[in-house]
Design a protein around this motif. Structure first.
Motif, PDB file in Angstrom:
ATOM      1  N   ASP A 175     -21.205  -6.153  23.545  1.00 23.11           N
ATOM      2  CA  ASP A 175     -22.127  -7.120  22.955  1.00 23.11           C
ATOM      3  C   ASP A 175     -23.107  -7.646  23.991  1.00 23.11           C
ATOM      4  OD1 ASP A 175     -20.956  -6.836  20.490  1.00 23.11           O
ATOM      5  OD2 ASP A 175     -19.651  -8.605  20.710  1.00 23.11           O
ATOM      6  N   LYS A 176     -22.603  -7.911  25.183  1.00 26.10           N
ATOM      7  CA  LYS A 176     -23.445  -8.432  26.253  1.00 26.10           C
ATOM      8  C   LYS A 176     -24.512  -7.401  26.644  1.00 26.10           C
ATOM      9  CE  LYS A 176     -23.084 -10.501  30.838  1.00 26.10           C
ATOM     10  NZ  LYS A 176     -22.185 -10.856  31.938  1.00 26.10           N
ATOM     11  N   ASN A 229     -14.661  -3.139  26.655  1.00 25.81           N
ATOM     12  CA  ASN A 229     -14.239  -4.038  25.578  1.00 25.81           C
ATOM     13  C   ASN A 229     -15.449  -4.507  24.768  1.00 25.81           C
ATOM     14  OD1 ASN A 229     -15.462  -5.924  27.190  1.00 25.81           O
ATOM     15  ND2 ASN A 229     -13.578  -6.865  27.908  1.00 25.81           N
ATOM     16  N   GLU A 230     -15.193  -5.149  23.654  1.00 23.57           N
ATOM     17  CA  GLU A 230     -16.243  -5.574  22.728  1.00 23.57           C
ATOM     18  C   GLU A 230     -17.170  -6.613  23.351  1.00 23.57           C
ATOM     19  OE1 GLU A 230     -17.067  -4.448  19.681  1.00 23.57           O
ATOM     20  OE2 GLU A 230     -15.612  -2.868  20.094  1.00 23.57           O
ATOM     21  N   LYS A 231     -16.619  -7.472  24.168  1.00 23.82           N
ATOM     22  CA  LYS A 231     -17.429  -8.525  24.787  1.00 23.82           C
ATOM     23  C   LYS A 231     -18.494  -7.915  25.701  1.00 23.82           C
ATOM     24  CE  LYS A 231     -16.886 -12.859  27.282  1.00 23.82           C
ATOM     25  NZ  LYS A 231     -15.956 -13.752  27.961  1.00 23.82           N
ATOM     26  N   THR A 232     -18.115  -6.923  26.470  1.00 17.78           N
ATOM     27  CA  THR A 232     -19.047  -6.252  27.370  1.00 17.78           C
ATOM     28  C   THR A 232     -20.099  -5.482  26.582  1.00 17.78           C
ATOM     29  OG1 THR A 232     -17.236  -6.003  28.947  1.00 17.78           O
ATOM     30  CG2 THR A 232     -19.221  -4.715  29.349  1.00 17.78           C
TER      31      THR A 232
END
Length: 133
Positions: free
Chosen positions: A7-8, A2-5
């Motif tokens: 970005d992290k 996902n996008e959150k991962t």
């Protein structure tokens, strides 16, 4: 992913410091990347030769006769070359006569201290050509 991962992970990669290479000699680290024995190039050669050693082992088991001996010789040469690379990274002294990804270049030697004859002249080795006849 996902996008959150993503970005992290991107932030973690950006925050990562360059490697310090504590086990590499200072003279090797000081060379420019375009030098023929730079750390970047030598690491690439090391990676290539380690990969080739992995490829050769099953080929040797499958081969027989002359082909097997040729492959074993290549394996021993590459293993020795990897030892020379490790020595170079530790001491900044290149021990091999050849250098490059597949040892395709001949090393140029430099005289650090000259030998002198009785009259004070620098000794020069004379290479005699074989006589014909």
């Amino acid at each position: 992913m996902n996008e959150k991962t993503k970005d992290k992970m991107a932030r973690a990669r950006a925050a990562k410091k360059p490697p310090t290479y504590k086990n590499v000699h200072e003279d090797v680290k000081a060379l420019d990347d375009d030098h023929y024995l730079s750390l970047k190039k030598v690491k690439e050669w090391e990676k290539h030769n380690k990969q080739r050693v992995k490829e050769l082992r099953p080929l040797i088991r499958a081969a027989s006769g002359k082909e097997q001996r040729v492959l074993e010789r290549e394996l021993f040469n590459r293993q020795g070359y990897l030892k020379y690379i490790a020595t170079y990274l530790d001491t900044a002294t290149w021990l091999d006569l050849f250098y490059g990804k597949d040892q395709e270049h001949l090393m140029k030697w430099r005289t650090l201290s000259f030998a002198y004859d009785e009259e004070g002249f620098i000794k020069v080795s004379k290479v005699e050509k074989p006589s014909v006849g």
